[in-house]
Design a protein around this motif. Sequence first.
Motif, PDB file in Angstrom:
ATOM      1  N   GLU A 288       0.823  -1.119   0.386  1.00 45.34           N
ATOM      2  CA  GLU A 288      -0.545  -0.367   0.058  1.00 45.34           C
ATOM      3  C   GLU A 288       0.965   0.820  -0.073  1.00 45.34           C
ATOM      4  O   GLU A 288       2.019   1.121   1.081  1.00 45.34           O
ATOM      5  CB  GLU A 288      -0.896   0.087   1.225  1.00 45.34           C
ATOM      6  N   LEU A 289       0.909   2.381  -0.887  1.00 45.65           N
ATOM      7  CA  LEU A 289       1.476   3.478  -0.798  1.00 45.65           C
ATOM      8  C   LEU A 289       0.487   3.909   0.377  1.00 45.65           C
ATOM      9  O   LEU A 289      -0.563   4.526   0.524  1.00 45.65           O
ATOM     10  CB  LEU A 289       1.270   4.316  -1.853  1.00 45.65           C
ATOM     11  N   VAL A 290       1.568   4.209   1.618  1.00 42.75           N
ATOM     12  CA  VAL A 290       0.672   4.995   2.523  1.00 42.75           C
ATOM     13  C   VAL A 290       1.583   6.918   3.134  1.00 42.75           C
ATOM     14  O   VAL A 290       2.381   7.252   2.246  1.00 42.75           O
ATOM     15  CB  VAL A 290       1.615   5.168   3.697  1.00 42.75           C
ATOM     16  N   MET A 291       0.045   7.588   2.609  1.00 37.25           N
ATOM     17  CA  MET A 291       0.081   9.140   2.009  1.00 37.25           C
ATOM     18  C   MET A 291       0.184   9.754   2.922  1.00 37.25           C
ATOM     19  O   MET A 291      -1.555   9.746   3.178  1.00 37.25           O
ATOM     20  CB  MET A 291      -0.547   9.208   0.808  1.00 37.25           C
ATOM     21  N   GLY A 292      -0.154  11.223   3.035  1.00 34.81           N
ATOM     22  CA  GLY A 292       0.038  12.372   3.816  1.00 34.81           C
ATOM     23  C   GLY A 292      -0.274  13.607   4.156  1.00 34.81           C
ATOM     24  O   GLY A 292       0.936  14.269   2.688  1.00 34.81           O
ATOM     25  N   ALA A 293      -0.786  14.680   3.750  1.00 33.29           N
ATOM     26  CA  ALA A 293       0.069  16.202   3.819  1.00 33.29           C
ATOM     27  C   ALA A 293       0.255  16.844   4.706  1.00 33.29           C
ATOM     28  O   ALA A 293      -0.228  16.369   6.431  1.00 33.29           O
ATOM     29  CB  ALA A 293      -1.893  16.552   2.890  1.00 33.29           C
ATOM     30  N   SER A 294      -0.323  18.055   5.159  1.00 32.38           N
ATOM     31  CA  SER A 294      -0.086  18.797   6.342  1.00 32.38           C
ATOM     32  C   SER A 294      -1.686  18.807   7.111  1.00 32.38           C
ATOM     33  O   SER A 294      -1.682  18.426   7.035  1.00 32.38           O
ATOM     34  CB  SER A 294       0.162  20.471   6.047  1.00 32.38           C
ATOM     35  N   LEU A 295      -1.801  19.726   8.080  1.00 31.49           N
ATOM     36  CA  LEU A 295      -2.956  19.665   8.801  1.00 31.49           C
ATOM     37  C   LEU A 295      -4.057  20.574   8.201  1.00 31.49           C
ATOM     38  O   LEU A 295      -3.581  21.397   7.571  1.00 31.49           O
ATOM     39  CB  LEU A 295      -2.726  20.768  10.412  1.00 31.49           C
ATOM     40  N   ASP A 296      -5.236  19.973   8.689  1.00 31.62           N
ATOM     41  CA  ASP A 296      -6.402  20.812   7.425  1.00 31.62           C
ATOM     42  C   ASP A 296      -6.488  22.994   8.790  1.00 31.62           C
ATOM     43  O   ASP A 296      -6.061  22.081   9.923  1.00 31.62           O
ATOM     44  CB  ASP A 296      -7.475  19.780   8.083  1.00 31.62           C
ATOM     45  N   PRO A 297      -6.694  23.710   7.789  1.00 34.55           N
ATOM     46  CA  PRO A 297      -6.852  24.525   8.117  1.00 34.55           C
ATOM     47  C   PRO A 297      -7.595  25.033   8.758  1.00 34.55           C
ATOM     48  O   PRO A 297      -8.352  26.287   8.339  1.00 34.55           O
ATOM     49  CB  PRO A 297      -6.664  25.457   6.781  1.00 34.55           C
ATOM     50  N   TYR A 298      -8.128  24.120  10.132  1.00 42.58           N
ATOM     51  CA  TYR A 298      -9.237  24.831  10.446  1.00 42.58           C
ATOM     52  C   TYR A 298      -9.854  23.972  12.384  1.00 42.58           C
ATOM     53  O   TYR A 298      -8.420  22.648  12.087  1.00 42.58           O
ATOM     54  CB  TYR A 298     -10.740  24.573  10.362  1.00 42.58           C
ATOM     55  N   GLU A 299      -9.424  24.384  12.895  1.00 45.46           N
ATOM     56  CA  GLU A 299      -8.986  23.752  14.669  1.00 45.46           C
ATOM     57  C   GLU A 299     -10.783  22.780  14.649  1.00 45.46           C
ATOM     58  O   GLU A 299     -11.971  23.355  14.122  1.00 45.46           O
ATOM     59  CB  GLU A 299      -8.868  24.542  15.300  1.00 45.46           C
ATOM     60  N   LEU A 300     -10.815  21.914  15.161  1.00 47.19           N
ATOM     61  CA  LEU A 300     -11.993  20.652  14.841  1.00 47.19           C
ATOM     62  C   LEU A 300     -11.488  19.851  15.931  1.00 47.19           C
ATOM     63  O   LEU A 300     -10.473  19.005  15.906  1.00 47.19           O
ATOM     64  CB  LEU A 300     -12.471  20.391  13.835  1.00 47.19           C
TER      65      LEU A 300
END
Length: 413
Positions: A288-300
């Motif tokens: 599997e390719l395990v992929m991610g990005a930066s934080l979502d731009p809102y608090e939750l």
Amino acid sequence: MPWRLLRFALNKKHPEPRMFSVHEELKPSYDVVIIGGGGHGLAAAYYLAREHGITNVCVLEKGYIGGGNTGRNTTIIRSNYLTPEGVQFYDESVRLWQDLSQDFDLNLFYANRGHFTLAHTDSALRTMRWRAEVNKHYGVASEVVGPEVVKEAAPMIDLSCSGHAPILGALYHAPGSVARHDAVAWGYGRGADQRGVEIHQRTEVLGIDVEGGRVTGVRTSKGRIATTKVLCAVAGSTPSILKMVGLRSPIYIHPLQAMVSEPIKPWLDPILVSGSLHVYISQSARGELVMGASLDPYELHGTRSTLDFVEGLTSHMLEMFPFLSNVKVMRQWAGMADMTPDFAPVMGKTPIEGFYLDSGWGTWGFKATPVCGKTMAHTIATDSPHPLITGFSLDRFRHYALTGEKGAASVGH
């Protein structure tokens, strides 16, 4: 079906012991209560028992073992940080990681891959050189390499990134590795359980009793516990626990999402990270390719997944690897990242006597699991901060003595 598995399934008495003991009731008191049954909480319990002989310990988990951020990360392990505090801290963690499978007698699927942090601009390349020099000063293997080295390690990459952000070089960190996150929680949990620690799943903390500025007990959904020492290791739920003891912190919570592809033939050995494109990728042992990005731009305070995340991440992935256009995304998930203003954790003692904090891990908590457990166990047992965590104290924000780690932690995970 393998005979060993069939024998286990058909034997009512279970030929092998369960991973954890089941404790129906809480004892009236414990020497230490740990809130949070993730990797950090279980590791602290393990080292308290193994290295300090403190076994009258209770781990409280609202859900199930490893059901929080421990099971919602992308399993990257590295120590190529920017500050002296960060480099020394995470380097000790990498050292501990290498022996964990033997310590636990459990296969953690720990695999040394090498870690490339890509630079797409001159300013990013300067930061990579800065990090490399700090790393080398403390004996950590990191070096700046050219795009040809990246191409040799990952032949399928498009160095021009579709002309959008050409790769100018990278920070190569040879010790970069991956491991199986749930197995880490199981290993620490089983090791702690075997040494007498009690693990109570589906047990919610409702309040913490404080008298005269010190901890006296914990109120749970299964009753009250008397104790003089409490460790809070609950990641995104930290603000809620801090309210129970009347403390405030600069921690804020953002969702952090990730996803995996369908299994495909292995083609990517190293871990690749791009701060400019806000992506990182590795390939699991199953393909599997395990992929991610930066934080979502809102608090939750939640773990919902979004289509916007998938669309944005896949578009950047295709800039680096156009041949992946027909690969299917199998699943996505999110965790709650407890962020601090300086992108460094909050660890150690607090103004409440007997209340200890292990939080502010944002996007980089998994890799710190072993060293967090070891240093927090020392801090609790001796009531004195371990030397490796003095730069991560809560009062640094009051004194404006920040540990500026953003340049090495913003998307590297």
